[in-house]
Design a protein around this motif. Sequence first.
Motif, PDB file in Angstrom:
ATOM      1  N   ALA A  32       0.833  -1.211   0.000  1.00  0.00           N
ATOM      2  CA  ALA A  32       0.000   0.000   0.000  1.00  0.00           C
ATOM      3  C   ALA A  32       0.864   1.257   0.000  1.00  0.00           C
ATOM      4  O   ALA A  32       0.542   2.246  -0.673  1.00  0.00           O
ATOM      5  CB  ALA A  32      -0.932  -0.003   1.210  1.00  0.00           C
ATOM      6  N   HIS A  33       1.963   1.224   0.721  1.00  0.00           N
ATOM      7  CA  HIS A  33       2.837   2.397   0.778  1.00  0.00           C
ATOM      8  C   HIS A  33       3.661   2.561  -0.491  1.00  0.00           C
ATOM      9  O   HIS A  33       4.043   3.676  -0.840  1.00  0.00           O
ATOM     10  CB  HIS A  33       3.724   2.334   2.019  1.00  0.00           C
ATOM     11  CG  HIS A  33       2.976   2.683   3.264  1.00  0.00           C
ATOM     12  ND1 HIS A  33       2.278   1.750   3.986  1.00  0.00           N
ATOM     13  CD2 HIS A  33       2.794   3.868   3.875  1.00  0.00           C
ATOM     14  CE1 HIS A  33       1.710   2.353   5.001  1.00  0.00           C
ATOM     15  NE2 HIS A  33       1.995   3.645   4.958  1.00  0.00           N
ATOM     16  N   VAL A  34       3.944   1.472  -1.192  1.00  0.00           N
ATOM     17  CA  VAL A  34       4.612   1.582  -2.494  1.00  0.00           C
ATOM     18  C   VAL A  34       3.674   2.312  -3.458  1.00  0.00           C
ATOM     19  O   VAL A  34       4.096   3.223  -4.178  1.00  0.00           O
ATOM     20  CB  VAL A  34       5.002   0.200  -3.049  1.00  0.00           C
ATOM     21  CG1 VAL A  34       5.490   0.312  -4.487  1.00  0.00           C
ATOM     22  CG2 VAL A  34       6.053  -0.442  -2.178  1.00  0.00           C
ATOM     23  N   ARG A  35       2.397   1.921  -3.439  1.00  0.00           N
ATOM     24  CA  ARG A  35       1.420   2.601  -4.307  1.00  0.00           C
ATOM     25  C   ARG A  35       1.281   4.073  -3.941  1.00  0.00           C
ATOM     26  O   ARG A  35       1.156   4.938  -4.806  1.00  0.00           O
ATOM     27  CB  ARG A  35       0.075   1.884  -4.218  1.00  0.00           C
ATOM     28  CG  ARG A  35       0.083   0.530  -4.868  1.00  0.00           C
ATOM     29  CD  ARG A  35      -1.311  -0.124  -4.848  1.00  0.00           C
ATOM     30  NE  ARG A  35      -1.186  -1.537  -5.091  1.00  0.00           N
ATOM     31  CZ  ARG A  35      -1.155  -2.474  -4.142  1.00  0.00           C
ATOM     32  NH1 ARG A  35      -1.269  -2.145  -2.881  1.00  0.00           N
ATOM     33  NH2 ARG A  35      -1.038  -3.740  -4.461  1.00  0.00           N
ATOM     34  N   ALA A  36       1.321   4.372  -2.648  1.00  0.00           N
ATOM     35  CA  ALA A  36       1.237   5.764  -2.200  1.00  0.00           C
ATOM     36  C   ALA A  36       2.468   6.556  -2.654  1.00  0.00           C
ATOM     37  O   ALA A  36       2.344   7.699  -3.109  1.00  0.00           O
ATOM     38  CB  ALA A  36       1.103   5.824  -0.682  1.00  0.00           C
ATOM     39  N   ALA A  37       3.643   5.956  -2.541  1.00  0.00           N
ATOM     40  CA  ALA A  37       4.867   6.636  -2.994  1.00  0.00           C
ATOM     41  C   ALA A  37       4.788   6.920  -4.487  1.00  0.00           C
ATOM     42  O   ALA A  37       5.202   7.995  -4.943  1.00  0.00           O
ATOM     43  CB  ALA A  37       6.092   5.784  -2.674  1.00  0.00           C
ATOM     44  N   ALA A  60       8.549  -2.236  -5.172  1.00  0.00           N
ATOM     45  CA  ALA A  60       7.416  -2.818  -5.902  1.00  0.00           C
ATOM     46  C   ALA A  60       7.693  -4.275  -6.244  1.00  0.00           C
ATOM     47  O   ALA A  60       6.817  -5.136  -6.080  1.00  0.00           O
ATOM     48  CB  ALA A  60       7.130  -2.004  -7.167  1.00  0.00           C
ATOM     49  N   LYS A  61       8.891  -4.567  -6.698  1.00  0.00           N
ATOM     50  CA  LYS A  61       9.258  -5.955  -6.994  1.00  0.00           C
ATOM     51  C   LYS A  61       9.209  -6.808  -5.739  1.00  0.00           C
ATOM     52  O   LYS A  61       8.725  -7.938  -5.761  1.00  0.00           O
ATOM     53  CB  LYS A  61      10.651  -6.025  -7.620  1.00  0.00           C
ATOM     54  CG  LYS A  61      10.697  -5.545  -9.032  1.00  0.00           C
ATOM     55  CD  LYS A  61      12.109  -5.611  -9.598  1.00  0.00           C
ATOM     56  CE  LYS A  61      12.136  -5.016 -10.997  1.00  0.00           C
ATOM     57  NZ  LYS A  61      13.496  -4.984 -11.548  1.00  0.00           N
ATOM     58  N   GLN A  62       9.690  -6.259  -4.647  1.00  0.00           N
ATOM     59  CA  GLN A  62       9.726  -6.988  -3.376  1.00  0.00           C
ATOM     60  C   GLN A  62       8.317  -7.351  -2.904  1.00  0.00           C
ATOM     61  O   GLN A  62       8.099  -8.435  -2.372  1.00  0.00           O
ATOM     62  CB  GLN A  62      10.420  -6.131  -2.324  1.00  0.00           C
ATOM     63  CG  GLN A  62      10.545  -6.767  -0.968  1.00  0.00           C
ATOM     64  CD  GLN A  62      11.306  -5.859  -0.006  1.00  0.00           C
ATOM     65  OE1 GLN A  62      12.067  -4.985  -0.416  1.00  0.00           O
ATOM     66  NE2 GLN A  62      11.086  -6.061   1.269  1.00  0.00           N
ATOM     67  N   TYR A  63       7.349  -6.446  -3.106  1.00  0.00           N
ATOM     68  CA  TYR A  63       5.986  -6.662  -2.620  1.00  0.00           C
ATOM     69  C   TYR A  63       5.019  -7.139  -3.704  1.00  0.00           C
ATOM     70  O   TYR A  63       3.828  -7.280  -3.447  1.00  0.00           O
ATOM     71  CB  TYR A  63       5.441  -5.376  -1.993  1.00  0.00           C
ATOM     72  CG  TYR A  63       6.224  -4.900  -0.798  1.00  0.00           C
ATOM     73  CD1 TYR A  63       6.447  -5.717   0.308  1.00  0.00           C
ATOM     74  CD2 TYR A  63       6.759  -3.617  -0.776  1.00  0.00           C
ATOM     75  CE1 TYR A  63       7.167  -5.268   1.401  1.00  0.00           C
ATOM     76  CE2 TYR A  63       7.480  -3.160   0.320  1.00  0.00           C
ATOM     77  CZ  TYR A  63       7.679  -3.989   1.407  1.00  0.00           C
ATOM     78  OH  TYR A  63       8.388  -3.539   2.487  1.00  0.00           O
ATOM     79  N   GLY A  64       5.516  -7.359  -4.917  1.00  0.00           N
ATOM     80  CA  GLY A  64       4.662  -7.842  -5.995  1.00  0.00           C
ATOM     81  C   GLY A  64       3.694  -6.805  -6.537  1.00  0.00           C
ATOM     82  O   GLY A  64       2.581  -7.133  -6.933  1.00  0.00           O
TER      83      GLY A  64
END
Length: 78
Positions: A32-37, A60-64
């Motif tokens: 969720a925080h990757v999407r926010a960033a 993003a790669k780490q969290y899919g």
Amino acid sequence: MNDRLNTEERRELPDSLYGLPERREYPMPDAAHVRAAEAYFRYCPDDLKPRLARAIVRFAKQYGVDVESSTVLAYVDR
């Protein structure tokens, strides 16, 4: 972890979970925080955008997570 971090939660995160660790900005402890960033990327200072873009892609790669922003992707190779 939800999509909002309170002050204490942010303080407890290690520097390694931030897109800009020296500034402790753009925390990315989960998808969720990757999407926010990615969504807030436009507010990053221009000189830091290449570094933040690479961090977003790495997390993003780490969290899919699929990075959908063409702007973020354009900065990755700079």
